[in-house]
Design a protein around this motif. Structure first.
Motif, mmCIF file in Angstrom:
data_model
loop_
_atom_site.group_PDB
_atom_site.id
_atom_site.type_symbol
_atom_site.label_atom_id
_atom_site.label_comp_id
_atom_site.label_asym_id
_atom_site.label_seq_id
_atom_site.Cartn_x
_atom_site.Cartn_y
_atom_site.Cartn_z
ATOM 1 N N THR A 452 0.854 -1.187 0.000
ATOM 2 C CA THR A 452 0.000 0.000 0.000
ATOM 3 C C THR A 452 0.889 1.235 0.000
ATOM 4 N N ILE A 453 0.677 2.113 -0.967
ATOM 5 C CA ILE A 453 1.399 3.387 -1.026
ATOM 6 C C ILE A 453 0.507 4.472 -0.448
ATOM 7 N N ILE A 454 1.030 5.207 0.515
ATOM 8 C CA ILE A 454 0.262 6.241 1.205
ATOM 9 C C ILE A 454 0.888 7.592 0.887
ATOM 10 N N GLU A 455 0.131 8.455 0.204
ATOM 11 C CA GLU A 455 0.636 9.759 -0.230
ATOM 12 C C GLU A 455 -0.296 10.859 0.252
ATOM 13 N N SER A 456 0.287 11.896 0.836
ATOM 14 C CA SER A 456 -0.532 12.971 1.400
ATOM 15 C C SER A 456 -1.100 13.890 0.328
ATOM 16 N N GLU A 457 -0.422 13.975 -0.829
ATOM 17 C CA GLU A 457 -0.865 14.882 -1.878
ATOM 18 C C GLU A 457 -1.849 14.187 -2.825
ATOM 19 N N SER A 458 -2.333 14.955 -3.777
ATOM 20 C CA SER A 458 -3.313 14.413 -4.730
ATOM 21 C C SER A 458 -2.649 13.757 -5.938
ATOM 22 N N ARG A 459 -1.340 13.718 -5.958
ATOM 23 C CA ARG A 459 -0.603 13.144 -7.068
ATOM 24 C C ARG A 459 0.654 12.441 -6.537
ATOM 25 N N LEU A 460 1.241 11.616 -7.404
ATOM 26 C CA LEU A 460 2.468 10.910 -7.069
ATOM 27 C C LEU A 460 3.665 11.620 -7.689
ATOM 28 N N GLY A 461 4.848 11.252 -7.240
ATOM 29 C CA GLY A 461 6.062 11.751 -7.872
ATOM 30 C C GLY A 461 6.853 12.751 -7.065
ATOM 31 N N GLY A 462 6.305 13.217 -5.939
ATOM 32 C CA GLY A 462 7.040 14.200 -5.154
ATOM 33 C C GLY A 462 7.288 15.461 -5.943
ATOM 34 N N TRP A 463 8.525 15.911 -5.918
ATOM 35 C CA TRP A 463 8.775 17.155 -6.648
ATOM 36 C C TRP A 463 9.286 16.904 -8.060
ATOM 37 N N ILE A 464 9.155 15.666 -8.543
ATOM 38 C CA ILE A 464 9.260 15.425 -9.982
ATOM 39 C C ILE A 464 7.889 15.757 -10.568
ATOM 40 N N GLN A 465 7.814 16.859 -11.281
ATOM 41 C CA GLN A 465 6.530 17.319 -11.793
ATOM 42 C C GLN A 465 6.748 18.025 -13.128
ATOM 43 N N VAL A 474 7.641 21.338 -22.642
ATOM 44 C CA VAL A 474 7.635 20.649 -21.343
ATOM 45 C C VAL A 474 8.241 21.574 -20.295
ATOM 46 N N LEU A 475 7.523 21.791 -19.242
ATOM 47 C CA LEU A 475 7.996 22.612 -18.124
ATOM 48 C C LEU A 475 8.221 21.708 -16.917
ATOM 49 N N GLU A 476 9.425 21.750 -16.385
ATOM 50 C CA GLU A 476 9.768 20.934 -15.208
ATOM 51 C C GLU A 476 9.733 21.812 -13.968
ATOM 52 N N GLN A 477 8.934 21.416 -12.996
ATOM 53 C CA GLN A 477 8.884 22.156 -11.742
ATOM 54 C C GLN A 477 9.897 21.632 -10.719
ATOM 55 N N GLY A 478 10.491 20.512 -11.028
ATOM 56 C CA GLY A 478 11.506 19.941 -10.154
ATOM 57 C C GLY A 478 12.748 19.610 -10.961
ATOM 58 N N PRO A 479 13.376 18.483 -10.714
ATOM 59 C CA PRO A 479 14.560 18.105 -11.500
ATOM 60 C C PRO A 479 14.186 17.948 -12.965
ATOM 61 N N ARG A 480 15.140 18.274 -13.814
ATOM 62 C CA ARG A 480 14.835 18.273 -15.244
ATOM 63 C C ARG A 480 15.700 17.327 -16.046
ATOM 64 N N SER A 481 16.760 16.830 -15.467
ATOM 65 C CA SER A 481 17.629 15.887 -16.162
ATOM 66 C C SER A 481 18.390 15.063 -15.149
ATOM 67 N N MET A 482 19.046 14.037 -15.658
ATOM 68 C CA MET A 482 19.871 13.197 -14.811
ATOM 69 C C MET A 482 21.247 13.042 -15.439
#
Length: 869
Positions: A452-465, A474-482
């Protein structure tokens, strides 16, 4: 429990058989158990032979004591196997109990066995045993219970607490008879822990015996245990020999489908006379006859095992042990050992008749020797297995008891530990770490867990958005490359390949402008950083002298590191100079970590560079010595392509959130429950190590929890009983990052960082930047456009904008971070908490680091649940 789990029991002795039996019983026969034995028979050195006349000859242990938890475990096992009617018991009044002998000075000496016998001196002792016992208590009566972990030999202990006679004529032959060992080498704490514990707890043996109470019988004990206590059994055996226990276990295991492989060597894992002498037998001090350990009067203890047709007497002569090498001769035949035994019976017991039957058994390496330091070594062994999460369970006589009952008891404990695996797992936090660990768990356990994955927000991914604008941008609000390079990047690319996202890859190689052109904004202008060896030789507008000179100076500089932590700024200033610290280290920390180089830990944030100084004496030497990653046979074609193509960084065509979306789809298909908008308000751990998660009014229970929350958030939901852990967790700070996406015409570089004197607008300086309305997007947009105007001369109005505030987005690895992480993980392991800590708060803030650590956590969970794959 998943039926797909399989367990190998390597070694078909009593430990292996008892462990297999316990596993099958506790798991309701859901494990596929295989017993692997190198020889052509089971039972180890438990081996019984029935003579032609019906007498029982034991080649190994011949009886068991019903004392303590091991004794109960053995009796419970006998009862479970339906062998209670085969038990032959000896009570406290039996001659085999009351008459024990020591052979000293060419004659037998009866040891005191009753209260009256300890009042008078008894040969070979010069004083009464009562006097020596009282002397031991009197001499140490003022001793306080000790917490000392010092170990000493059995001989040293008895000589120190009693006298040399007790050590020589009691401790020495007792060790030879029970352990075939040398009392001068065997560890008191390991071989006789009850005695050591009495002294440690009560100050003396006598005081401990008077104060200690017998362990009460449990409701789970069998009727056979109750019978043994009521009738005061002192030892017992089985009607047709101890090997009957082995045969019964074999029959039970084969009925239950356990596979038993004989003659299968495991090469590698990827640890007569009419005047019978009545009594149990006698032992010899090593000074008498090192080769002969003692003689057991088998017929006296269990006459029921004698011949059913002829009157006979059975003896067992024990020889060798720790003295085997000096006792044995080269190229000797069996007749040599047989003659030694016959001579011992003749000379020590006066039996002059020739034996009617002789059976010689050479039990190679059968009794482990618990020498001084044994407990410390065992602790190190088990700590190693635990710390490396090895899928091994270590049982047998080598570790925690040489007796058969000890082996059974420890086998039961081991089986119960294996059964305590994780059928249900909570993953708290639906960022990239949580998603990857869920994916990894399912992949390598064949979907055996309920997750079971429990997430407080309405979406997954954390600050990968990622968001796609109307224009397709494409607009990246978090990390944009690796970045490509190192173990974490390899794992990330392999994951991309597994998920079928290869065609979405967009990469930049060595020749790409985003790699070649990197800038620092300082002194009111942009400065391009050197990107080639030739450019290092020129004077840069940012530095007062060519960087090549600074690098050579660092190479010549002696290392002054003492394995202590320091800030990134201090490190670069010490190894290079203030300019490098100010104009390179400082902006690098700000651009990659959103952190303050004067606070961030060098050891934690840039471990490779830190280790270069530790290992090679300088940073430059480490770079010179560094070798290219040779790769691995399991590397995906995508990873091999990245190596051949000289990739330096990569992203996904529709944004990095494509990775999150793909993982989300696969997890749903595999039955993972995902709870969005479900903030975890409290996480408690019961005494039985069950995890209780509170989501508002909803209460959920799991076997294990994987926490990918920021460390500070985790500290807020843990109970007060773990205050030490929460205090350390709370010291790992996160910073809020504001990301402003602006769409302009292309600017041919990856971006630039601003040194801190030029008023950066995010990260560790967020509190200085924000104004009364911290959610005012127009405010931050104005700052961004003004910055572009001043720094780049771009005065055009952007065609599209997006403002994102990533609150507490990047943890700050300040000085001492590595020590805090070590304490946190040590606390979790030491308290055996069913928690796995992942995410950017601990061992790397990049997406690749999060993926790598998620993989490791998943494998640890699988390994700790003893899932064999």
């Amino acid at each position: 429990m998943a039926a797909s789990k399989s367990i190998a029991v390597v070694g078909g002795g009593i430990s292996g058989l008892a462990a297999a039996h316990r596993l099958v019983k506790l798991s309701n026969n859901t494990y596929n158990v295989t017993v692997i034995e190198a020889t052509n028979r089971l039972g180890g050195w438990i081996q019984s032979t029935i003579s032609n006349e019906g007498g029982i000859l034991e080649s190994g242990p011949r009886s068991m004591r019903p004392i303590g938890l091991p004794g109960r475990a053995a009796l419970n096992l006998v009862h479970e196997l339906g062998l209670k009617d085969s038990v032959i018991a000896v009570d406290s009044k039996h001659d085999a109990v009351s008459k024990r002998y020591i052979f000293v000075g060419n004659k037998l000496h009866l040891l005191p066995s009753g209260f009256l016998s300890v009042l008078r001196p008894t040969s070979p002792f010069s004083n009464s045993l009562l006097w020596m016992i009282l002397r031991e208590w009197w001499m140490h009566r003022h001793n306080k219970p000790s917490d000392s972990d010092d170990d000493e030999s059995v001989y040293q202990f008895f000589q120190r607490r009693f006298n040399t006679e007790i050590a020589e004529y009691l401790a020495d032959p007792f060790c030879r008879g029970t352990q075939a060992g040398d009392a001068r080498k065997l560890s008191l704490k390991a071989c006789f822990p009850q005695v050591a514990n009495l002294v440690q707890k009560h100050g003396s043996i006598l005081a401990g015996m008077l104060r200690e109470r017998a362990i009460p019988i449990s409701k789970y004990d069998s009727p056979l245990v109750h019978q043994a206590k009521e009738q005061r059994w002192r030892m017992w055996t089985l009607q047709n020999g101890m090997e009957v226990l082995v045969h019964a276990l074999y029959d039970q295991l084969t009925k239950q489908g356990v596979k038993i492989e004989l003659e299968t060597e495991c090469q590698q894992i990827s640890f007569s006379t009419d005047d019978k002498v009545m009594g149990f037998g006698h032992l010899l001090p090593s000074a008498e006859n090192p080769g002969v350990l003692g003689i057991i009067y088998d017929s006296s203890s269990f006459p029921q095992l004698d011949s059913k047709t002829n009157i006979s007497t059975r003896f067992s002569v024990l020889m060798g042990g720790a003295w085997f090498d000096q006792f044995s001769k080269t190229n000797v035949t069996d007749d040599f050992y047989i003659q030694q035994a016959v001579n011992a019976v003749r000379s020590q017991l006066g039996v002059t008749l020739a034996p009617s039957m002789v059976k010689l058994s050479m039990q190679q390496d059968c009794i482990p020797q618990y020498t001084i330091g044994h407990l410390a070594r065992v602790e190190q062994i088990f700590d190693y297995v635990a710390s490396y999460n090895l899928p091994l369970s270590l049982i047998g006589a080598s570790y925690k008891g040489v007796g058969v009952a000890d082996c059974i008891h420890n086998a039961n404990l081991t089986a119960e530990d294996i059964i305590r695996n994780y059928s249900s797992i909570a993953i708290i936090g639906g960022g990239i770490s949580g998603l990857v660990v869920a994916y990894r768990l399912l992949k390598f356990s064949n979907n055996a867990y309920k997750i079971t994955i429990i997430e407080s927000e309405s979406r997954l991914g954390g600050w990968i958005q990622s968001s796609i604008h109307d224009f397709g941008t494409v607009l990246e609000q978090g990390p944009r490359s690796m970045r490509f390079g190192g173990a974490s990047s390899r794992i990330a690319l392999n994951l991309i390949s597994e998920l079928g996202l290869e065609d979405s890859i967009v990469f930049a190689d060595n020749n790409h402008p985003a790699v070649q052109k990197r800038f620092i904004y300082a002194k009111n202008k942009l400065h391009q950083l050197p990107s080639s060896i030739l450019s290092l030789c020129w004077c840069s507008s940012l530095f007062s002298r060519p960087l090549i000179w600074t690098l050579l100076q660092e190479w010549w500089l002696d290392s002054t590191s003492k394995d202590k932590d320091e800030t990134v700024y201090q490190f670069f200033k010490r190894r290079f100079n203030t300019e490098i610290a100010e104009y390179l280290a400082d902006p690098l920390c700000r651009g990659t970590q959103a952190g303050d180089a004067r606070k961030l830990s060098m050891k934690s944030c840039f471990p490779e560079m830190y280790n270069n100084e530790e290992k090679y004496g300088s940073v430059v030497s480490g770079v010179i010595h560094a070798r290219k990653d040779p790769g691995d046979e399991s590397d995906s074609p995508l990873l091999q392509q990245a190596k051949r193509g000289g990739w330096r960084m990569w992203t996904l065509r529709d944004g990095l959130e494509s990775l999150v979306i793909k993982l989300h789809q696969i997890l749903l298909q595999q039955g993972v429950e995902i709870k969005l908008n479900s903030p975890c308000t409290s996480l408690t751990i019961t005494e039985s190590k069950e995890v209780v998660v509170h989501i508002g009014q909803e209460i959920l229970k799991f076997d294990h929890a994987v926490c990918s929350l920021p460390a500070g958030n985790l500290s807020a939901i843990l109970p007060a009983e773990h205050a030490i852990l929460t205090e350390i967790l709370s010291q790992i700070e996160n910073v809020t990052v504001v990301v402003v996406n602006l769409i302009y015409d292309k600017f041919p570089s990856t971006g630039f960082s601003v040194e801190s004197n030029d008023k950066v607008h995010s990260g560790a300086w967020f509190n200085e930047l924000q104004h009364e309305n911290t959610d005012d997007n127009d405010y931050y947009l104005q700052i961004a456009t003004n910055t572009l105007s001043v720094h780049l001369g771009i005065n055009l109005k952007p065609v599209a904008t997006k403002v994102s505030i990533q609150r507490d987005g990047i943890p700050q690895y300040t000085v001492g971070h590595s020590d805090r992480i070590e304490k946190i993980f040590h606390y979790v392991n030491h308290h055996n908490l069913p928690l796995s800590l992942i995410g950017s708060s601990y061992k790397g803030i990049s997406v690749s680091d999060c993926i790598l650590n998620a993989f490791i956590a998943a494998e640890d969970i699988i390994n700790n649940s003893c899932y064999m794959h």
